[in-house]
Every structure is written in C-alpha cells, then in structure tokens.
Design an enzyme around this catalytic site. Structure first.
Site: not given
Ligand SMILES: [Mg+2]
Length: 273
Positions: A9, A11, A215
């Site tokens: 991922d 961000d 996240d």
């Molecule tokens: Mg993320």
C-alpha cells in the site's frame, strides 16, 4: 526457498501518513531492487498519480491502481501476456471492472432517486476543499479510470438500496473515509494481487511467496490472502486486525520506517540479508 513478491500500500505504509515522505524506506526499497525482488504498489491512487510517484521513487515494477480495479504491467518485464490485456503504451493493462464512463452512465440514471455528488460533477477546487490536496495533486487524483468517488448525502439505508440495485449491473458501492466509491463488483486489492502472483509464478516457473504490507481497512483482504501479512503501525488509528491471522507481523515503527523494518526482517528470514 521460493521467490519473494512484495505488495505494498502507499499512504500510511510506504509513504508517511502526514508528510507523504518515503525517505525512511529508501534503503530497504533499494535492497529489493538490487535483489530483483518485485515491489508492486497496490493503492487507491490513480494511474496519473502513480506515473508521477514512480519517477520520484525510481519504481520499475508493476502497479495496481484504484483499489484493485486495474494492473499496469511494464512491457519491459516480459511477463506472460494474454488476450485479456490491453495495450497501453509502455504498459500492458489488466482491468477487473467497467471503465469510469460506464459507471458514470449507470449512476446518472440513479440521480433522481438518491442524494449524492460524484467527482464528475465537481471542479478541482471542490476536491481541494474536500481533501486538502494541492491543486496539482487534486487534478491528478481526479483523473480516474475505473472508479467514481462520490460524496454520499443520503441515508445509510439508501446506500444499501443503491448497492442492491447496482449489483445486477456488476457494480458495487464501497464506503471509504471521505468518499463512497463506485466500482466494478470484482475489484479489490486481494484479487489483483493473486492475479499478478500467478503471472509471476508462470514467468519464474517456480512457486512464489507473497508479502503484503498495509495500514488501512482496504488492505485487510490483501493481507489476509498473502503468505506474509504485515500490518504497518499507524500514527492515527489502532493497528489493523486481520481475521484468523495470528501470524501477521505488526511493525514497531510507523509508516515507511515500519515498512523498512518489515522488509529487512523478511530478507533476513529468507537468508538474504
Ligand atoms: Mg494506507
């Protein structure tokens, strides 16, 4: 030992949640490159955003855009191709759902019955106001190809009604943080990861080990389907919980620093570092 494939991922994972910096991860990122271990970016961002970011990162591997809606395979990698791929300049394009215009046509038919505002009804200034992005970045984020973000102004019940109505058309509505996303029913980060892993497996002619790092909520599927699941610690919310995966790693550090820790750990487990 099998070949390692990294799916990441952006961000809050490879990029810092607040500053979007990837500085703390550079060394680990370079190590993967040196070892010819593919590092595939798997993000909600668009092709236009990725083209810019890949130049900054020096990224040469495939990338997955708009939450699993499509994969761009650089032609120079020589991965096996088939009839399902489209020619897209320097890339082969694999898409998993209808294009954005088809989605807009479908949602425009629903306008009289639900209250919402789609990206296609907005100016860049509206997106700046909603997201806090700069003008340039808002314009890149608006160049979507396979998903249509909307500001949902109607009730939750109305949203699930719309979801039911669209299902027969092969379209789903997914509630995100700021926006509600309209996209093909078969689009998700996990499915795109598995499709690409198979490609690599037939390219290498040996088994692969998938490692996924993320996240956020939209990473849960990808992490639960990966051989090595890495939860990147977030400075703004509690660590993700991956159902039935007690073996998931949780990084000590946040964002890109945690990313680097996890890559180092994986490489030493593989006996590489
Ligand atoms: Mg993320």
């Amino acid at each position: 030992m099998t070949r390692l494939l990294v799916f990441s991922d952006l961000d809050g994972t490879l990029l810092d949640h607040h500053t979007y910096s990837f500085q703390p991860a550079i060394q680990a990122f370079q190590a993967l490159k040196t070892l010819s271990i593919p590092c595939i970016l798997n993000t909600s961002k668009t092709y236009a955003e990725l083209i810019q970011l890949r130049t900054k990162l020096g990224h040469q591997d495939p990338f997955i855009v708009e939450n699993g809606a499509a994969i761009y395979l650089p032609k120079h990698l020589g991965l096996p191709i088939d009839d399902s791929l489209e020619d897209h300049g320097d890339f082969w394009l694999k898409s998993f759902g209808p294009n954005r215009q088809a989605l807009i046509d479908i949602i425009d038919d629903c306008k009289a019955r639900y209250r919402f505002q789609g990206f296609h009804d907005m100016q860049w200034q509206d997106v700046v106001d909603l997201t806090g992005l700069s003008e340039a970045n808002a314009k890149l984020a608006m160049q979507r190809e396979f998903t249509e973000p909307m500001v949902w102004q109607d009730s939750t019940i109305a949203l699930s009604q719309l979801n039911q109505e669209l299902e027969i058309k092969g379209v789903q509505v997914q509630k995100g943080g700021r926006f509600t996303h309209l996209m093909g029913k078969n689009c998700d980060k996990a499915r795109a990861m598995l499709w690409l892993s198979e490609r690599y497996q037939s390219h290498y002619k040996e088994a692969v080990t998938t490692m996924a790092l993320g996240d956020g909520e939209n990473d849960i599927g990808m992490l639960s389907k990966a051989d090595i699941a890495v939860v990147i610690r977030s400075p703004v919310h509690a660590p993700l919980e991956i159902p039935n995966r007690n073996d998931a790693w949780l990084t000590d550090a946040y964002g890109p620093e945690g990313w680097a820790q996890a890559i180092d750990k994986a490489l030493s487990k593989q006996g590489i570092l």
